[in-house]
Design a protein around this motif. Structure first.
Motif: not given
Length: 197
Positions: A123-133
């Protein structure tokens, strides 16, 4: 925006609210010990996710290239821990009519749940890779992800724990109790296998 806050919040809510090893542990703890007694454990589980978020936000994933074995060890340590947790859940028996039981797991026991939870890492890795410019300052990105996830946990983790407390009132000491705890254990294992495979 550097971080897609609304989109990430929706994603985070969908992940935090759905069944997984942490929510199964919260449900089982609420069922076994009651909602109030489980609150320190709930707080530990919620804050334990911060132990993953901040290192990832400040470059832990860069180790994946130089030391991939570290993540492989972590993955299988997580599987062993979650399976052990599921075994404990399957063998728990609820406390009918508020009878005294062993002491509820505390804050520090809750802290280790998410660091050993593959769903939390994914979940956290997806957050950084998919939702952070790309190019967003690490502090800004990490703080945003951390706050969004903590807010979701503050809502949903107590709900799972309270749900366990309510369920226990109906099944404690009855034949359905064994099947309920077995089902929770099976869901715990299934959730970690789903994330891994």
């Amino acid at each position: 925006m550097p971080v897609a806050v609304i989109s990430f919040s929706a994603f985070a809510a969908s992940q935090v609210a759905t069944p997984g090893p942490a929510n199964m542990a919260l449900l089982a703890t609420g069922a076994r010990f009651g909602f109030r007694a489980a609150l320190p454990f709930v707080a530990g589980v919620a804050l334990g996710k911060q132990l993953i978020i901040w290192p990832i936000g400040f470059g832990l994933m860069s180790l994946a290239g130089s030391a991939p074995w570290l993540f492989e060890v972590l993955k299988w340590a997580s599987v062993v821990y979650i399976c052990w947790l599921a075994w404990r859940v399957a063998n728990l028996r609820l406390s009918p009519d508020g009878a005294k039981v062993d002491k509820a797991p505390g804050f520090f026991a809750g802290l280790v749940v998410h660091p050993l939870n593959p769903k939390a890492w994914a979940m956290i890795i997806t957050g950084f890779t998919s939702f952070v410019t790309p190019g967003t300052p690490a502090l800004q990105a990490t703080a945003t992800i951390a706050i969004c996830l903590l807010a979701c946990q503050a809502v949903f983790h107590p709900i799972w724990t309270f749900g366990g407390d309510r369920i226990a009132r109906f099944v404690a000491g009855k034949p359905a109790e064994k099947y309920l705890m077995g089902t929770l254990a099976a869901l715990t294992v299934a959730s970690v296998l789903y994330v891994l495979f």
